[in-house]
Design a protein around this motif. Structure first.
Motif, PDB file in Angstrom:
ATOM      1  N   GLY A  69     -10.677  -4.768   3.229  1.00 56.74           N
ATOM      2  CA  GLY A  69     -11.194  -3.457   2.913  1.00 56.74           C
ATOM      3  C   GLY A  69     -10.115  -2.396   3.006  1.00 56.74           C
ATOM      4  O   GLY A  69     -10.033  -1.496   2.153  1.00 56.74           O
ATOM      5  N   LYS A  70      -9.273  -2.493   4.010  1.00 56.99           N
ATOM      6  CA  LYS A  70      -8.178  -1.546   4.198  1.00 56.99           C
ATOM      7  C   LYS A  70      -7.216  -1.563   3.019  1.00 56.99           C
ATOM      8  O   LYS A  70      -6.680  -0.543   2.605  1.00 56.99           O
ATOM      9  CB  LYS A  70      -7.424  -1.909   5.486  1.00 56.99           C
ATOM     10  N   LEU A  71      -7.032  -2.765   2.439  1.00 56.92           N
ATOM     11  CA  LEU A  71      -6.101  -2.925   1.326  1.00 56.92           C
ATOM     12  C   LEU A  71      -6.757  -2.785  -0.042  1.00 56.92           C
ATOM     13  O   LEU A  71      -6.130  -3.021  -1.068  1.00 56.92           O
ATOM     14  CB  LEU A  71      -5.412  -4.290   1.430  1.00 56.92           C
ATOM     15  N   GLY A  72      -8.027  -2.428  -0.049  1.00 54.15           N
ATOM     16  CA  GLY A  72      -8.696  -2.161  -1.321  1.00 54.15           C
ATOM     17  C   GLY A  72      -9.322  -3.353  -1.993  1.00 54.15           C
ATOM     18  O   GLY A  72      -9.638  -3.326  -3.176  1.00 54.15           O
ATOM     19  N   PHE A  73      -9.541  -4.433  -1.231  1.00 56.11           N
ATOM     20  CA  PHE A  73     -10.196  -5.610  -1.804  1.00 56.11           C
ATOM     21  C   PHE A  73     -11.621  -5.748  -1.265  1.00 56.11           C
ATOM     22  O   PHE A  73     -12.186  -6.763  -1.145  1.00 56.11           O
ATOM     23  CB  PHE A  73      -9.391  -6.873  -1.474  1.00 56.11           C
ATOM     24  N   ALA A  91       9.523  11.430  -3.260  1.00 52.46           N
ATOM     25  CA  ALA A  91       9.750  10.476  -2.178  1.00 52.46           C
ATOM     26  C   ALA A  91       8.497   9.618  -2.053  1.00 52.46           C
ATOM     27  O   ALA A  91       7.401  10.143  -1.842  1.00 52.46           O
ATOM     28  CB  ALA A  91      10.039  11.199  -0.871  1.00 52.46           C
ATOM     29  N   ILE A  92       8.664   8.324  -2.233  1.00 45.32           N
ATOM     30  CA  ILE A  92       7.532   7.401  -2.162  1.00 45.32           C
ATOM     31  C   ILE A  92       7.640   6.596  -0.873  1.00 45.32           C
ATOM     32  O   ILE A  92       8.640   5.902  -0.640  1.00 45.32           O
ATOM     33  CB  ILE A  92       7.519   6.451  -3.381  1.00 45.32           C
ATOM     34  N   HIS A  93       6.649   6.706  -0.024  1.00 42.33           N
ATOM     35  CA  HIS A  93       6.608   5.978   1.239  1.00 42.33           C
ATOM     36  C   HIS A  93       5.548   4.886   1.115  1.00 42.33           C
ATOM     37  O   HIS A  93       4.377   5.182   0.828  1.00 42.33           O
ATOM     38  CB  HIS A  93       6.282   6.925   2.394  1.00 42.33           C
ATOM     39  N   ALA A  94       5.953   3.644   1.315  1.00 38.84           N
ATOM     40  CA  ALA A  94       5.038   2.522   1.110  1.00 38.84           C
ATOM     41  C   ALA A  94       5.183   1.495   2.226  1.00 38.84           C
ATOM     42  O   ALA A  94       6.208   1.416   2.897  1.00 38.84           O
ATOM     43  CB  ALA A  94       5.295   1.877  -0.247  1.00 38.84           C
ATOM     44  N   ILE A  95       4.125   0.701   2.391  1.00 41.70           N
ATOM     45  CA  ILE A  95       4.105  -0.348   3.414  1.00 41.70           C
ATOM     46  C   ILE A  95       3.892  -1.691   2.730  1.00 41.70           C
ATOM     47  O   ILE A  95       2.995  -1.839   1.892  1.00 41.70           O
ATOM     48  CB  ILE A  95       2.976  -0.108   4.430  1.00 41.70           C
ATOM     49  N   GLN A 129       0.843  -1.191   0.000  1.00 44.45           N
ATOM     50  CA  GLN A 129       0.000   0.000   0.000  1.00 44.45           C
ATOM     51  C   GLN A 129       0.882   1.246   0.000  1.00 44.45           C
ATOM     52  O   GLN A 129       1.841   1.333   0.779  1.00 44.45           O
ATOM     53  CB  GLN A 129      -0.898  -0.008   1.237  1.00 44.45           C
ATOM     54  N   ILE A 130       0.590   2.181  -0.883  1.00 44.15           N
ATOM     55  CA  ILE A 130       1.321   3.448  -0.900  1.00 44.15           C
ATOM     56  C   ILE A 130       0.800   4.315   0.245  1.00 44.15           C
ATOM     57  O   ILE A 130      -0.404   4.574   0.341  1.00 44.15           O
ATOM     58  CB  ILE A 130       1.135   4.184  -2.238  1.00 44.15           C
ATOM     59  N   ASP A 131       1.712   4.740   1.106  1.00 46.58           N
ATOM     60  CA  ASP A 131       1.340   5.583   2.244  1.00 46.58           C
ATOM     61  C   ASP A 131       1.222   7.041   1.796  1.00 46.58           C
ATOM     62  O   ASP A 131       0.200   7.691   2.015  1.00 46.58           O
ATOM     63  CB  ASP A 131       2.382   5.428   3.352  1.00 46.58           C
TER      64      ASP A 131
END
Length: 302
Positions: free
Chosen positions: A298-302, A239-243, A222-224
């Motif tokens: 749901g949090k991850l978009g599914f 700057a790309i911050h991702a988890i 997930q892109i933060d």
């Protein structure tokens, strides 16, 4: 839609279906002429429908790359299957992909039956992929086997996405089966995926490289946030911050050992995507059993 289309112009949607890892995403990228779908050696890499646009003077083909239809083991799998079936019901052509180097089996028949139940009136064609991996005689045998499986007058086309063999023939066959209609996208458009979704997918692709067993299925990205960090030399720098999410602490440990390579590989792909320098900040978090947790999905978009 665009009204300035020539008379007789054809446009529509085609979806490649098949077991996981039959080369659907690689074929989509080859037809579009740009990497819009990630690829990996693990099955079930694709997790959401990706639309790529193939432009011709006489037609516009929207290729919908979907997750492989499979017997689900998790809630995520069930949701992906439902997403795929909804896609099948809305396209003009469905192309069943069978690799040249694997015999047709029960899984292929199960998928074909599922497709016919969901989209009984949609035009079907067959595509034998990965023909560069076998001899011409073996390709002919597979073509006949796929034709027998589909039955009727279904056309079957052999292709190699890696070596760009027969791709124009495949597009011609698809275009011939599309209805007349307007352009859906401008000529410069290659995909309708948003940039952050593509970023997350490229990071996930880098994380999947070299992984085995069940771990690939447990990886989500997930892109933060994406922040502009311009410099004199590179005014477009970001700057790309991702988890990266995994399901268990042990999985986090495996990825942490690979973090240097993951960041290097992901940055290379992100720079190619954005056209400028990228600073990539990656964190790994445990989201317990997220594949079967409705809230986590749901949090991850599914």
């Amino acid at each position: 839609m665009f009204t300035d289309t020539p008379e007789g112009f054809r446009s529509g949607f085609v979806s490649f279906v098949g077991r996981p890892n039959t080369g659907k995403s690689t074929l989509t990228n080859a037809l579009v002429g740009q990497k819009i779908a990630i690829t990996a050696n693990q099955p079930e890499t694709t997790r959401h429908p990706i639309r790529g646009i193939v432009h011709r003077d006489n037609a516009q083909v929207i290729v919908v790359d979907t997750p492989g239809l499979h017997r689900p083991r998790t809630l995520l799998g069930e949701r992906l299957n439902e997403q795929v079936k909804e896609t099948y019901a809305d396209v003009d052509v469905i192309a069943l992909t069978i690799p040249a180097d694997e015999k047709i089996g029960p899984g292929d028949r199960w998928i074909l039956d599922a497709v016919r139940k969901v989209a009984p009136k949609t035009t079907l064609i067959g595509v034998v992929t990965k023909i560069d991996k076998v001899s011409k005689d073996e390709v002919l045998v597979q073509l006949q086997a796929l034709h027998d499986l589909l039955g009727g007058d279904c056309e079957v086309v052999p292709v190699s996405a890696v070596k760009a063999e027969q791709l124009d023939v495949l597009v011609d066959v698809i275009v011939d089966k599309l209805p007349e209609g307007p352009k859906f996208y401008p000529d410069t458009h290659l995909t309708d995926d948003d940039t952050e979704t593509r970023m997350a997918e490229l990071i996930r692709e880098a994380a999947l490289t070299g992984l085995k067993d069940e771990l690939p299925h447990s990886v989500a990205v997930q892109i933060d946030e994406v922040l502009d960090e311009p410099t004199e030399k590179d005014p477009g720098k970001q700057a790309i911050h991702a988890i990266i999410y995994v399901e268990r602490p042990g999985q986090r440990g495996i990825l942490q050992k690979r973090m240097g390579r993951i960041i290097t590989d992901a940055r290379r792909s992100l720079i190619e995507l954005t056209g400028h320098n990228v600073f990539l900040d990656l964190r790994i978090k445990v989201l317990k059993n997220w594949q079967s947790d409705p809230k986590a999905l749901g949090k991850l978009g599914f």
